[in-house]
Enzyme design. Structure first.
Site, PDB file in Angstrom:
ATOM      1  N   GLY A 133       0.748  -0.978   0.212  1.00 56.57           N
ATOM      2  CA  GLY A 133       0.051  -0.241  -0.068  1.00 56.57           C
ATOM      3  C   GLY A 133       0.771   1.488  -0.156  1.00 56.57           C
ATOM      4  O   GLY A 133       1.008   2.393  -0.651  1.00 56.57           O
TER       5      GLY A 133
ATOM      6  N   GLY B 298       3.876   1.710  -1.511  1.00 51.94           N
ATOM      7  CA  GLY B 298       4.790   1.907  -2.985  1.00 51.94           C
ATOM      8  C   GLY B 298       5.080   0.185  -2.795  1.00 51.94           C
ATOM      9  O   GLY B 298       4.894  -0.357  -2.629  1.00 51.94           O
TER      10      GLY B 298
ATOM     11  N   ASP C  63       2.098  -1.336  13.530  1.00 53.76           N
ATOM     12  CA  ASP C  63       2.043  -1.889  12.047  1.00 53.76           C
ATOM     13  C   ASP C  63       2.798  -3.546  11.735  1.00 53.76           C
ATOM     14  O   ASP C  63       3.189  -3.520  10.931  1.00 53.76           O
ATOM     15  CB  ASP C  63       2.375  -1.379  11.110  1.00 53.76           C
ATOM     16  CG  ASP C  63       1.905  -1.078   9.576  1.00 53.76           C
ATOM     17  OD1 ASP C  63       0.691  -1.989   9.531  1.00 53.76           O
ATOM     18  OD2 ASP C  63       2.026  -1.549   8.583  1.00 53.76           O
TER      19      ASP C  63
END
Length: 513
Positions: free
Chosen positions: A93, A95, A210
């Site tokens: 998401g 790149g 994350d």
């Protein structure tokens, strides 16, 4: 090559953009300087809630003073052969990531080219450059430099030759060998150490936000490193218990309290780690819509299975083909279940998780050896019996009761930093919620632990237990699991103290990388 890359030529616009990014980095550094301080020495910063803190690079380690390089777009385009498809390593998401070779040094690198229309904007780009310029640890990926020519935003990392953990767990091609049990435990322990550095060594702590299998990169020997810090947040300081922020991250990995309220804590990362660890154990994806109904969400599928240890073998990754230590599987699933507690306060600290997983990773397993030779090699953690008068768990292993653990360790100490004091404090912390009429039900104050739970499970189905089974309400089972968290913390603390006593001061360096 410059003919097909018109943006190679330097321009006033590019120079102005690069200067702008440098100013933004300096401004961001300065703005955080007034409110936070990132350091490896927490003791020097605890002088009161009103103390001003400065954002400085950690003073420890050989790479503590290395600053990120700045690259031109020309240099990175040349390194990646003009971003050719054959150099593409992956895409997400934020790149695309390309493999490249720097012409000046010959170093192999990974170049992440941020998608200008993607999920990661200029703010996340600046956060990642700042975080990785300041934080250095063997289990965090190294940032080599960045590029900010024009509207281009690129990050240059060390190259991790084995790709991501996700690549080795899911959708394997037929010719690719699955990870063996020992390698999985080693990867889990290393990832936990990286998280421990962010939570316990940085000040204020850094919340990763994350953590997922695709963000754990693997180097030679399957050495894991956490990557992608664009969503990282500085944790709460002073009397604050959380930081409030918009909900970001990946579905399936987010802690329930964070997803519902936006309140972020260190325990939010512990939950995400539990999901990754469960992926390692089961071989399943966090979210897999290709599976049968009821099995799409990994945690939702696992929760009922955690309640019955007889079903634990069914949770192991089928690709392991039974080549794992049964006791190690039970202990690994117990750690995962503790990390995945719905109530954030009952999840263990990442330091305790590191201790448990360091032990599990140290237990070598030979799939070709007879089962008895894999069971009791070396010294186990304190709550695992090493005497012959053990309660059998069906696989030749067993667990100590809390009383036996205490008797082997000597009389309880009273100093607030002693293992006994912290053990009692952790037990009180977990029991406080259950004895005060919380939603998990009342409690008697008895220190139940993992050994009690496994003893009950081993007796399930016996004539004496038939009459009691109707009284095993979900509320009581939740209470049992909460108490198991306390016993696991006891285990971790005691095992750490035993290692220190055996090897001398400073010898237990595996958790202090």
């Amino acid at each position: 090559m410059s003919g097909c890359l018109p943006c190679f030529g330097s321009s006033a616009k590019d120079a102005a953009s690069k200067d702008s990014v440098k100013k933004e980095l300096s401004a961001k550094d300065g703005s955080v300087t007034q409110s936070h301080h990132i350091s490896l020495d927490k003791s020097k910063s605890r002088r009161g809630p009103e103390q001003k803190k400065e954002l400085t690079a950690p003073k420890e380690g050989p790479t503590a003073h290395i600053a990120a390089q700045t690259f031109t777009f020309r240099e990175l385009a040349a390194a990646t052969k003009n971003f050719r498809p054959e150099c593409l390593l992956g895409e997400g998401g934020f790149g695309r990531v390309y493999k490249g070779r720097l012409e000046t040094t010959g170093q192999i690198v990974a170049v992440k080219q941020l998608d200008r229309n993607g999920l990661q904007g200029n703010r996340e780009f600046l956060v990642e450059v700042l975080m990785l310029s300041l934080l250095h640890h063997p289990n965090l990926v190294n940032l080599i430099g960045y590029c900010a020519d024009g509207d281009q935003r690129l990050l240059v990392y060390e190259y991790m030759p084995l790709g991501s953990l996700e690549d080795h767990l899911h959708d394997l091609p037929p010719d690719k060998e699955p990870l063996d049990w020992s390698t999985r435990m080693t990867i889990a322990a290393g990832a936990a150490k990286g998280l421990e550095y962010l939570h316990d060594k940085a000040n204020p702590p850094v919340i990763y936000r994350d953590l997922k299998s695709s963000n754990i990169l693997l180097g030679d020997g399957y050495h894991p490193k956490l990557s992608d810090f664009g969503l990282a947040k500085l944790g709460p300081v002073g009397d604050k218990t959380h930081v409030s922020t918009r909900v970001m991250g990946t579905y399936g990995y987010c802690a329930p309290e964070y997803a519902m309220t936006g309140q972020l804590t260190l325990k939010s990362d512990v939950y995400s780690f539990g999901v990754v660890f469960l992926e390692l154990i089961t071989g399943r994806k966090a979210i897999d819509n290709a599976r049968a109904p009821g099995e799409h969400n990994l945690v939702a599928w696992a929760r009922p299975l955690f309640k019955d240890r007889r079903k634990f073998p069914k949770m192991a990754d089928p690709s392991l083909q039974g080549r794992y230590p049964m006791r190690g599987l039970y202990q690994a699933l117990a750690v995962a279940a503790m990390c995945l507690q719905e109530q954030a306060a009952t999840r263990p600290l990442i330091g305790d998780v590191v201790t448990a997983l360091t032990y599990l990773a140290s237990q070598t397993f030979d799939p070709n050896a007879p089962s008895g030779q894999n069971s009791r090699s070396g010294s186990g953690p304190p709550f695992i019996r090493t005497r012959d008068d053990r309660r059998s768990l069906g696989d030749g292993s067993s667990l100590d009761s809390p009383a036996e653990t205490r008797s082997r360790l000597g009389s309880p100490a009273t100093h607030k930093n002693s293992p006994d004091y912290r053990r009692r404090d952790m037990v009180r912390e977990v029991n406080a919620g259950s004895e005060g009429g919380s939603e998990t039900g009342g409690g008697s104050g008895r220190k139940w632990g993992l050994s009690d739970l496994e003893g009950q499970e081993s007796q399930r189905g016996s004539p004496a237990s038939v009459g009691r089974s109707s009284r095993g309400t979900p509320r009581n089972r939740d209470l049992d699991r909460e108490r198991a968290v306390a016993e696991a913390k006891v285990w971790g603390e005691n095992w750490r103290e035993r290692k220190r006593a055996t090897n001398g001061p400073g010898s237990f360096d595996s958790t202090n990388d």
